[in-house]
Design an enzyme around this catalytic site. Structure first.
Site, PDB file in Angstrom:
ATOM      1  N   SER A  48       0.938  -1.162  -0.079  1.00  0.00           N
ATOM      2  CA  SER A  48      -0.061   0.182   0.061  1.00  0.00           C
ATOM      3  C   SER A  48       0.853   1.383   0.051  1.00  0.00           C
ATOM      4  CB  SER A  48      -1.005   0.088   1.259  1.00  0.00           C
ATOM      5  OG  SER A  48      -0.344  -0.283   2.286  1.00  0.00           O
ATOM      6  N   HIS A 100       2.316   5.672   5.302  1.00  0.00           N
ATOM      7  CA  HIS A 100       1.586   5.820   4.038  1.00  0.00           C
ATOM      8  C   HIS A 100       1.815   7.287   3.436  1.00  0.00           C
ATOM      9  CE1 HIS A 100      -1.712   2.783   5.345  1.00  0.00           C
ATOM     10  NE2 HIS A 100      -0.858   1.999   4.545  1.00  0.00           N
TER      11      HIS A 100
END
Length: 262
Positions: A132, A185
């Site tokens: 991710s 992230h």
């Protein structure tokens, strides 16, 4: 009574068969590493990005951590989110560029920034892994393109800048999904913004060099599903997209304390 959407195996098979070469290889590497951890569970620790262990002998972690996943569901969620974004990137920039970036700078840059911030700023040791980081990187790059044609979108009375969408997804993910790393992230999204803004385009070899390699090795003729520099779907620098294709999925972290997932 409305029926639930059903998975069409024929359409799924057709989609998989149409994937370009670099996308296939990277997705297969993710699946292959997960399968390898079944008989060899130590591979997960070997590939995970653990800030306190990082030195010159551990640089392999910067390249491997996006390919490694905590469990089967973590891997599947990331594959579903990554595949359409990665396919679009390869169609725009070609197979050679995609392989060069995703086996190099697109892992080492966000991973390196994350390691430095964890070790020297936060004084923490959060172990992270998962694709991710690439999902948010690619999503940020796609949204920056759309921002040029649609600078803002409306949510009720509020006008929200389009470029902030990945940041909102990062925040939402960190709230709704347990054991994810907000910092990890954000590092991925940050590299995506830099790429789309042109600040790190120097990481890509010159187009003349890529054309010479392709011609000398006859890559287009020898490799099925290869995407050439001269025959990409969207051209060298792409056509501004009108739709963003996927959302972010968190990276998983090893179940240690005080660590979380990216």
């Amino acid at each position: 009574m409305a029926s639930l959407p059903q998975l069409n195996p024929a359409r799924l098979r057709s989609y998989i068969l149409r994937l370009p070469l670099a996308t296939r290889l990277l997705l297969l590497a993710i699946v292959g590493l997960w399968i390898a951890t079944i008989p060899l569970p130590w591979l997960r620790e070997f590939a995970a990005l653990e800030p306190k262990k990082m030195d010159l002998t551990q640089m392999h972690r910067l390249n491997l951590f996006p390919l490694m996943h905590l469990n089967f569901f973590h891997m599947i969620f990331n594959l579903v989110a990554l595949a359409p974004l990665l396919e679009r990137f390869e169609a725009e920039f070609g197979t050679l560029v995609t392989l060069a970036l995703f086996t190099g700078p697109f892992g080492t840059l966000p991973g390196g920034i994350y390691t430095l911030l964890e070790k020297f700023v936060l004084r923490s040791n959060t172990v992270v892994m998962g694709a991710s980081v690439w999902v948010f990187l690619l999503l940020s790059a796609e949204v920056m393109k759309q921002h040029k044609t649609t600078p803002k979108f409306s949510v009720g009375p509020y006008a929200i800048p389009t470029w902030t969408t990945p940041l909102l997804l990062v925040l939402l993910t960190s709230i709704l999904v347990p054991h994810v790393s907000l910092l990890g992230h954000l590092c991925g999204a940050g590299i995506g913004y830099l790429w789309a803004s042109g600040y790190i385009k120097f990481l890509v070899p010159h187009e003349k060099i890529l054309r010479w390699v392709e011609t000398k090795a006859n890559l287009l003729g020898r490799l099925p599903h290869y995407v050439s520099v001269d025959q990409k779907t969207y051209g060298r620098y792409g056509v501004l997209p009108t739709v963003v294709g996927a959302g972010g999925v968190p990276l998983g972290g090893l179940p240690r304390t005080p660590e979380t997932a990216v």
